[in-house]
Design a protein around this motif. Structure first.
Motif, mmCIF file in Angstrom:
data_model
loop_
_atom_site.group_PDB
_atom_site.id
_atom_site.type_symbol
_atom_site.label_atom_id
_atom_site.label_comp_id
_atom_site.label_asym_id
_atom_site.label_seq_id
_atom_site.Cartn_x
_atom_site.Cartn_y
_atom_site.Cartn_z
ATOM 1 N N LEU A 195 -13.076 -10.265 1.130
ATOM 2 C CA LEU A 195 -12.217 -9.275 0.487
ATOM 3 C C LEU A 195 -12.160 -7.959 1.261
ATOM 4 N N ASP A 196 -13.276 -7.554 1.871
ATOM 5 C CA ASP A 196 -13.254 -6.331 2.676
ATOM 6 C C ASP A 196 -12.309 -6.478 3.854
ATOM 7 N N ALA A 197 -12.331 -7.659 4.470
ATOM 8 C CA ALA A 197 -11.428 -7.908 5.595
ATOM 9 C C ALA A 197 -9.974 -7.929 5.124
ATOM 10 N N LEU A 198 -9.735 -8.539 3.964
ATOM 11 C CA LEU A 198 -8.383 -8.559 3.407
ATOM 12 C C LEU A 198 -7.894 -7.144 3.111
ATOM 13 N N ARG A 199 -8.804 -6.277 2.614
ATOM 14 C CA ARG A 199 -8.411 -4.910 2.296
ATOM 15 C C ARG A 199 -8.050 -4.143 3.573
ATOM 16 N N SER A 200 -8.844 -4.300 4.622
ATOM 17 C CA SER A 200 -8.532 -3.629 5.889
ATOM 18 C C SER A 200 -7.186 -4.104 6.439
ATOM 19 N N PHE A 201 -6.946 -5.394 6.330
ATOM 20 C CA PHE A 201 -5.691 -5.989 6.782
ATOM 21 C C PHE A 201 -4.509 -5.420 5.991
ATOM 22 N N ALA A 202 -4.612 -5.406 4.651
ATOM 23 C CA ALA A 202 -3.515 -4.946 3.799
ATOM 24 C C ALA A 202 -3.266 -3.452 3.963
ATOM 25 N N VAL A 203 -4.326 -2.649 4.006
ATOM 26 C CA VAL A 203 -4.166 -1.197 4.143
ATOM 27 C C VAL A 203 -3.592 -0.856 5.515
ATOM 28 N N GLY A 204 -4.040 -1.562 6.547
ATOM 29 C CA GLY A 204 -3.512 -1.331 7.887
ATOM 30 C C GLY A 204 -2.017 -1.587 7.971
ATOM 31 N N MET A 205 -1.548 -2.648 7.317
ATOM 32 C CA MET A 205 -0.122 -2.945 7.336
ATOM 33 C C MET A 205 0.661 -1.934 6.499
ATOM 34 N N GLU A 206 0.084 -1.458 5.401
ATOM 35 C CA GLU A 206 0.769 -0.462 4.570
ATOM 36 C C GLU A 206 0.918 0.863 5.308
ATOM 37 N N GLY A 241 0.919 -11.282 1.713
ATOM 38 C CA GLY A 241 1.295 -11.432 0.312
ATOM 39 C C GLY A 241 0.122 -11.870 -0.549
ATOM 40 N N TYR A 242 -0.626 -12.855 -0.062
ATOM 41 C CA TYR A 242 -1.804 -13.321 -0.811
ATOM 42 C C TYR A 242 -2.891 -12.252 -0.844
ATOM 43 N N ALA A 243 -3.062 -11.515 0.260
ATOM 44 C CA ALA A 243 -4.087 -10.469 0.309
ATOM 45 C C ALA A 243 -3.846 -9.424 -0.772
ATOM 46 N N ARG A 244 -2.598 -9.001 -0.916
ATOM 47 C CA ARG A 244 -2.288 -7.987 -1.936
ATOM 48 C C ARG A 244 -2.567 -8.506 -3.332
ATOM 49 N N ARG A 245 -2.231 -9.764 -3.582
ATOM 50 C CA ARG A 245 -2.476 -10.332 -4.913
ATOM 51 C C ARG A 245 -3.964 -10.481 -5.187
ATOM 52 N N LEU A 246 -4.721 -10.932 -4.195
ATOM 53 C CA LEU A 246 -6.163 -11.089 -4.366
ATOM 54 C C LEU A 246 -6.846 -9.743 -4.598
ATOM 55 N N LEU A 247 -6.411 -8.724 -3.848
ATOM 56 C CA LEU A 247 -7.011 -7.396 -4.000
ATOM 57 C C LEU A 247 -6.660 -6.787 -5.348
ATOM 58 N N ASP A 248 -5.427 -7.017 -5.813
ATOM 59 C CA ASP A 248 -5.043 -6.517 -7.137
ATOM 60 C C ASP A 248 -5.918 -7.157 -8.215
ATOM 61 N N LEU A 249 -6.144 -8.464 -8.108
ATOM 62 C CA LEU A 249 -6.989 -9.149 -9.086
ATOM 63 C C LEU A 249 -8.424 -8.644 -9.023
ATOM 64 N N ASN A 250 -8.924 -8.459 -7.807
ATOM 65 C CA ASN A 250 -10.286 -7.954 -7.635
ATOM 66 C C ASN A 250 -10.439 -6.569 -8.257
ATOM 67 N N ASP A 251 -9.462 -5.682 -7.993
ATOM 68 C CA ASP A 251 -9.544 -4.312 -8.504
ATOM 69 C C ASP A 251 -9.366 -4.277 -10.017
ATOM 70 N N ASP A 252 -8.483 -5.146 -10.535
ATOM 71 C CA ASP A 252 -8.322 -5.223 -11.993
ATOM 72 C C ASP A 252 -9.614 -5.688 -12.652
ATOM 73 N N ALA A 253 -10.266 -6.671 -12.026
ATOM 74 C CA ALA A 253 -11.527 -7.174 -12.583
ATOM 75 C C ALA A 253 -12.597 -6.098 -12.573
ATOM 76 N N ALA A 254 -12.673 -5.341 -11.471
ATOM 77 C CA ALA A 254 -13.670 -4.273 -11.386
ATOM 78 C C ALA A 254 -13.428 -3.210 -12.446
ATOM 79 N N ARG A 255 -12.148 -2.871 -12.670
ATOM 80 C CA ARG A 255 -11.840 -1.871 -13.693
ATOM 81 C C ARG A 255 -12.136 -2.400 -15.090
ATOM 82 N N ALA A 256 -11.772 -3.675 -15.321
ATOM 83 C CA ALA A 256 -11.957 -4.249 -16.654
ATOM 84 C C ALA A 256 -13.432 -4.368 -17.010
ATOM 85 N N VAL A 257 -14.259 -4.766 -16.055
ATOM 86 C CA VAL A 257 -15.691 -4.923 -16.316
ATOM 87 C C VAL A 257 -16.320 -3.593 -16.691
#
Length: 291
Positions: free
Chosen positions: A8-19, A71-87
């Protein structure tokens, strides 16, 4: 078949870099070194078993597989962040008072508040949509905790720049480019009541270019400005934020209209380090604007 668990950390770096359009800027945003981000991207490609990036001039571009992965990275990160907030939602309470300029009130405000309220039901939210000067004054006066406002002479002690965005000429979808090029009559402008930084930018650009203009409609409401432009009363100057259906940008190269500057966007804060709810909402605002 080998099961792959993407980092997930690698996915976040990838997604943020492209944004952000730069992995060096992504490293700054994420608090990592450029070499660490490069290592994460290499790890991600190893896990995927295919190249995700290719050289394009001096920079990098996505491969076909990279576009799918993003596309998958953004969805996975959104789910991860939603889970962290919900917990952690049951531990979070308090109140946050948020203000936004009208460009963000119709789309970004309900999106951010809805997501935040679902994740943190114990937090009381207050929202205000107003013009830049009023928002900044409310932060300085202690009436708002956070405010998203355009820069243009409006400063506060704890102001965080979020980026610069291109001002655009905007007209109805059926605006005649030929009529704009001819300029036989003064160009009709639709704008906010003065003072308005975008109105000033439009007038200054037209005056420098020697293009005659007239105020066809003014209002204190962005909704009225959009409606007047959509009805064909004239053109206006805004950014692409909140651009409604039935409107279009009018590129200077095609219309003969003068080029416009970029406008800075800032997040104003009442306190340098607010409570947990305030900090989470500030982070959500940054990510939503970047996206």
């Amino acid at each position: 078949m080998r099961r792959v668990n993407f980092d997930l950390d690698a996915l976040r770096s990838f997604a943020v870099g492209m944004e952000l359009g730069s992995f060096a800027r992504a490293a700054d945003r994420l608090g990592r070194s450029t070499s660490a981000v490069s290592a994460q991207l290499k790890k991600l490609e190893d896990q995927a078993g295919v190249a995700l990036l290719r050289k394009s001039g001096r920079g990098m571009a996505l491969t076909d597989a990279g576009e799918i992965m993003l596309g998958y990275a953004r969805r996975l990160l959104d789910l991860n962040d939603d889970a962290a907030r919900a917990v952690g939602a049951h531990r979070l309470d308090g109140r946050v008072r948020l203000g936004m300029q009208e460009d963000f009130g119709e789309h970004l405000l309900p999106q951010v508040l809805g997501r935040f309220a679902r994740s943190h039901p114990g937090v009381s939210m207050e929202a205000k949509v107003a013009r830049n000067a009023e928002l900044v004054a409310d932060v300085i006066g202690g009436r708002l905790d956070l405010a998203l406002a355009w820069q243009g002479g409006f400063e506060s002690p704890r102001m965080e720049a979020l980026g610069e965005y291109q001002l655009e000429w905007i007209g109805a979808a059926g605006t005649s480019l030929e009529a704009l090029r001819e300029r036989a009559a003064p160009l009709p402008l639709v704008a906010f009541d003065a003072p308005c930084i975008m109105r000033s930018a439009a007038v200054e650009a037209l005056d420098r270019a020697g293009i005659r203009w007239r105020l066809a409609c003014t209002s204190h409401s962005l909704g009225t400005v959009w409606a007047a432009v959509a009805a064909g009363l004239g053109v206006t100057v805004r950014t692409r934020f909140g651009l409604r259906e039935g409107l279009r940008t009018l590129p200077p190269a095609e219309t003969g209209l003068p080029a416009l500057p970029k406008l800075g966007l800032a997040l104003h804060r009442l306190e340098a380090q607010g409570g947990a709810a305030c900090e989470l909402l500030a982070a959500d605002l940054r990510e939503s604007v970047a996206a």
